[in-house]
Scaffold this motif. Structure first.
Motif, PDB file in Angstrom:
ATOM      1  N   ILE A   1      63.153  43.597  30.759  1.00  0.00           N
ATOM      2  CA  ILE A   1      62.163  44.338  31.552  1.00  0.00           C
ATOM      3  C   ILE A   1      62.785  44.579  32.921  1.00  0.00           C
ATOM      4  O   ILE A   1      63.352  43.669  33.518  1.00  0.00           O
ATOM      5  CB  ILE A   1      60.870  43.507  31.749  1.00  0.00           C
ATOM      6  CG1 ILE A   1      60.274  43.079  30.410  1.00  0.00           C
ATOM      7  CG2 ILE A   1      59.873  44.231  32.625  1.00  0.00           C
ATOM      8  CD1 ILE A   1      59.507  44.134  29.677  1.00  0.00           C
TER       9      ILE A   1
ATOM     10  N   TYR B   1      64.929  42.281  24.333  1.00  0.00           N
ATOM     11  CA  TYR B   1      64.862  43.418  25.249  1.00  0.00           C
ATOM     12  C   TYR B   1      64.733  42.871  26.674  1.00  0.00           C
ATOM     13  O   TYR B   1      64.490  41.688  26.878  1.00  0.00           O
ATOM     14  CB  TYR B   1      63.662  44.321  24.931  1.00  0.00           C
ATOM     15  CG  TYR B   1      62.356  43.576  24.969  1.00  0.00           C
ATOM     16  CD1 TYR B   1      61.908  42.873  23.852  1.00  0.00           C
ATOM     17  CD2 TYR B   1      61.590  43.529  26.145  1.00  0.00           C
ATOM     18  CE1 TYR B   1      60.739  42.149  23.902  1.00  0.00           C
ATOM     19  CE2 TYR B   1      60.417  42.816  26.186  1.00  0.00           C
ATOM     20  CZ  TYR B   1      59.994  42.126  25.065  1.00  0.00           C
ATOM     21  OH  TYR B   1      58.846  41.400  25.108  1.00  0.00           O
TER      22      TYR B   1
ATOM     23  N   ALA C   1      53.845  33.414  39.991  1.00  0.00           N
ATOM     24  CA  ALA C   1      52.878  34.454  40.369  1.00  0.00           C
ATOM     25  C   ALA C   1      51.524  33.817  40.684  1.00  0.00           C
ATOM     26  O   ALA C   1      50.895  34.137  41.697  1.00  0.00           O
ATOM     27  CB  ALA C   1      52.752  35.468  39.232  1.00  0.00           C
TER      28      ALA C   1
ATOM     29  N   THR D   1      59.844  35.624  39.201  1.00  0.00           N
ATOM     30  CA  THR D   1      59.409  35.878  37.840  1.00  0.00           C
ATOM     31  C   THR D   1      58.713  34.613  37.335  1.00  0.00           C
ATOM     32  O   THR D   1      59.021  33.518  37.796  1.00  0.00           O
ATOM     33  CB  THR D   1      60.590  36.278  36.926  1.00  0.00           C
ATOM     34  OG1 THR D   1      60.052  36.629  35.652  1.00  0.00           O
ATOM     35  CG2 THR D   1      61.599  35.161  36.754  1.00  0.00           C
ATOM     36  N   GLY D   2      57.761  34.787  36.460  1.00  0.00           N
ATOM     37  CA  GLY D   2      57.085  33.622  35.881  1.00  0.00           C
ATOM     38  C   GLY D   2      55.614  33.565  36.184  1.00  0.00           C
ATOM     39  O   GLY D   2      55.156  34.064  37.211  1.00  0.00           O
ATOM     40  N   TYR D   3      54.884  32.966  35.241  1.00  0.00           N
ATOM     41  CA  TYR D   3      53.433  32.848  35.383  1.00  0.00           C
ATOM     42  C   TYR D   3      53.054  31.943  36.556  1.00  0.00           C
ATOM     43  O   TYR D   3      52.175  32.257  37.366  1.00  0.00           O
ATOM     44  CB  TYR D   3      52.806  32.248  34.110  1.00  0.00           C
ATOM     45  CG  TYR D   3      53.122  32.981  32.828  1.00  0.00           C
ATOM     46  CD1 TYR D   3      53.346  34.359  32.811  1.00  0.00           C
ATOM     47  CD2 TYR D   3      53.176  32.284  31.618  1.00  0.00           C
ATOM     48  CE1 TYR D   3      53.625  35.019  31.624  1.00  0.00           C
ATOM     49  CE2 TYR D   3      53.448  32.937  30.430  1.00  0.00           C
ATOM     50  CZ  TYR D   3      53.683  34.303  30.430  1.00  0.00           C
ATOM     51  OH  TYR D   3      53.957  34.936  29.265  1.00  0.00           O
ATOM     52  N   GLU D   4      53.717  30.768  36.602  1.00  0.00           N
ATOM     53  CA  GLU D   4      53.344  29.787  37.644  1.00  0.00           C
ATOM     54  C   GLU D   4      53.706  30.304  39.028  1.00  0.00           C
ATOM     55  O   GLU D   4      52.958  30.099  39.987  1.00  0.00           O
ATOM     56  CB  GLU D   4      54.038  28.445  37.396  1.00  0.00           C
ATOM     57  CG  GLU D   4      53.653  27.765  36.091  1.00  0.00           C
ATOM     58  CD  GLU D   4      54.444  28.279  34.884  1.00  0.00           C
ATOM     59  OE1 GLU D   4      55.289  29.195  35.043  1.00  0.00           O
ATOM     60  OE2 GLU D   4      54.207  27.778  33.777  1.00  0.00           O
TER      61      GLU D   4
ATOM     62  N   ARG E   1      63.101  31.858  40.101  1.00  0.00           N
ATOM     63  CA  ARG E   1      62.259  30.913  39.354  1.00  0.00           C
ATOM     64  C   ARG E   1      62.242  29.600  40.110  1.00  0.00           C
ATOM     65  O   ARG E   1      63.214  29.210  40.748  1.00  0.00           O
ATOM     66  CB  ARG E   1      62.810  30.667  37.943  1.00  0.00           C
ATOM     67  CG  ARG E   1      62.557  31.813  36.996  1.00  0.00           C
ATOM     68  CD  ARG E   1      61.828  31.371  35.720  1.00  0.00           C
ATOM     69  NE  ARG E   1      60.412  31.180  35.889  1.00  0.00           N
ATOM     70  CZ  ARG E   1      59.547  31.071  34.887  1.00  0.00           C
ATOM     71  NH1 ARG E   1      59.964  31.131  33.630  1.00  0.00           N
ATOM     72  NH2 ARG E   1      58.273  30.884  35.112  1.00  0.00           N
TER      73      ARG E   1
ATOM     74  N   ALA F   1      51.941  38.828  46.587  1.00  0.00           N
ATOM     75  CA  ALA F   1      52.126  37.627  45.771  1.00  0.00           C
ATOM     76  C   ALA F   1      52.670  38.005  44.407  1.00  0.00           C
ATOM     77  O   ALA F   1      52.271  39.017  43.833  1.00  0.00           O
ATOM     78  CB  ALA F   1      50.791  36.890  45.602  1.00  0.00           C
ATOM     79  N   GLY F   2      53.607  37.209  43.906  1.00  0.00           N
ATOM     80  CA  GLY F   2      54.074  37.380  42.533  1.00  0.00           C
ATOM     81  C   GLY F   2      55.332  38.209  42.417  1.00  0.00           C
ATOM     82  O   GLY F   2      56.207  38.198  43.289  1.00  0.00           O
ATOM     83  N   GLN F   3      55.397  38.960  41.317  1.00  0.00           N
ATOM     84  CA  GLN F   3      56.601  39.690  40.978  1.00  0.00           C
ATOM     85  C   GLN F   3      57.043  40.646  42.084  1.00  0.00           C
ATOM     86  O   GLN F   3      58.223  40.898  42.251  1.00  0.00           O
ATOM     87  CB  GLN F   3      56.320  40.465  39.690  1.00  0.00           C
ATOM     88  CG  GLN F   3      57.544  40.724  38.874  1.00  0.00           C
ATOM     89  CD  GLN F   3      57.177  40.875  37.410  1.00  0.00           C
ATOM     90  OE1 GLN F   3      57.219  39.925  36.661  1.00  0.00           O
ATOM     91  NE2 GLN F   3      56.801  42.071  37.033  1.00  0.00           N
TER      92      GLN F   3
END
Ligand code: FAD
Length: 317
Positions: free
Chosen positions: A37, A35, A74, A69-72, A121, A62-64
């Motif tokens: 997002i 899927y 963000a 995209t991505g944990y690091e 990214r 900050a972030g999305q």
């Protein structure tokens, strides 16, 4: 198996058909479809290097929300926005990492100067100073900065300072230690490398692609005993710095040269319309992003090197 670039945002039936077209997956079974997002973002070109928004003072993003995209991605932006928000209310100067100092520097500089049309990214390929931004030297690059911010403990700083001193001492001494042909020449062929004609320093020998510290240890018992006093981490760092010295130096010089452009300030209300020689696209980009210096201007996509030269001539007047 991770099929990179295989889109999973399509209808279930289409996903299955596509999957069976991948060589080797002709008879694959699909237990659960993928899927996608969907999310919105604010163009990050509206931010300062501190991640504070240009339009609303004291609002940091900050972030999305910045199109990444991505944990690091963000996490690192959250850290930088947090540090800078704290610094601002305590009248401490902004904390900005350069492109040659950290991947965070590349990430933020790319976002605010180039913007992004698709989820960003942090690929290593986006960094131009990859020889400086190594994983093995992250502690040497950043611990002192972390300590100055109150984030790294005194003990951590002490360890890094000691490591640095030990590495420097080791490199110095390996440059002084000479290996004589009579001692090593009969062992060199087993490493597929040519014999020595004269006494050669260990440092110089390590510059050969076939030889590293491990090989040197096998060549001389004397050097082996000497190296045994050092931790693995220090040996590894010294070996990397010796082997890649020329490349590291070259990139360091290039970084300094590029950074000199960052010192050429441009007023935020600079009137780009008065420079007739600027291309229309560059003029529009410069007017919308309003770079703070020539270096930042040069990294805006669509602003070409010829326009930077024109701008430089004008700013030098
Ligand atoms: C299914 C899935 C799998 C993923 N897998 C990976 C992966 O494997 N590796 C990877 O690196 N990344 C992955 N990502 C991406 C990663 O999770 C996100 O990029 C990252 O979490 C974004 O962090 P963020 O802090 O910017 O936003 P979020 O984590 O979305 O945080 C935003 C927060 O703001 C809160 N919020 C929203 N509106 C308001 C409001 N009005 N008031 C107060 N709070 C509000 C939300 O509740 C939320 O907690 C995945 C994402 C998804 C959805």
């Amino acid at each position: 198996m991770y099929v990179n670039g295989f889109s999973t945002s399509l209808p279930e039936e289409t996903q299955y058909k596509a999957l069976t077209r991948v060589p080797g997956f002709e008879h694959a079974k699909m237990f659960r479809p993928g899927y996608a997002i969907e999310y919105d973002y604010f163009p990050p070109t509206q931010l300062k290097l501190t991640l504070e928004t240009k339009l609303v003072e004291n609002l940091y993003f900050a972030g999305q929300i910045n199109g990444t995209t991505g944990y690091e991605e963000a996490g690192s932006q959250g850290l930088m926005a947090g540090i800078n928000a704290h610094n601002k209310i305590h009248n401490i100067k902004p904390f900005i990492l350069k492109r040659s100092e950290a991947y965070i520097g590349v990430l933020i500089d790319d976002l605010i100067n180039k913007g992004t049309d698709e989820p960003y990214r942090m690929f290593t390929s986006r960094a131009e100073f990859r020889i400086l931004l190594r994983q093995d030297n992250a502690d040497l690059r950043l611990t002192e900065k972390g300590y100055d911010l109150g984030l790294a403990s005194e003990e951590r700083l002490k360890n890094v300072v000691e490591k640095k001193q030990h590495v420097e001492k080791l490199i110095r001494e390996l440059n002084e230690k000479k290996l004589r042909p009579a001692i090593v020449n009969d062992k060199l062929p087993q490493f597929n490398t040519t014999p020595l004609k004269e006494g050669t320093s260990v440092k110089k020998l390590i510059l050969r692609p076939e030889i590293g510290l491990n090989e040197v240890r096998q060549l001389s018992e004397d050097v082996n005993k000497y190296l045994a006093e050092y931790d693995r981490e220090i040996l590894e760092q010294a070996e990397i710095q010796i082997k890649y010295e020329t490349y590291i130096d070259k990139e360091h010089q290039l970084a300094i040269k590029m950074e000199s452009l960052d010192l050429k300030k441009i007023d935020t209300d600079f009137d780009y319309d008065i420079i007739k020689a600027l291309s229309a696209e560059s003029r529009e980009k410069l007017k919308s992003i309003r770079p703070l210096n020539l270096g930042q201007a040069s990294r805006i996509s669509g602003v070409n090197p010829a326009d930077i030269s024109v701008l430089m001539v004008y700013l030098n007047k």
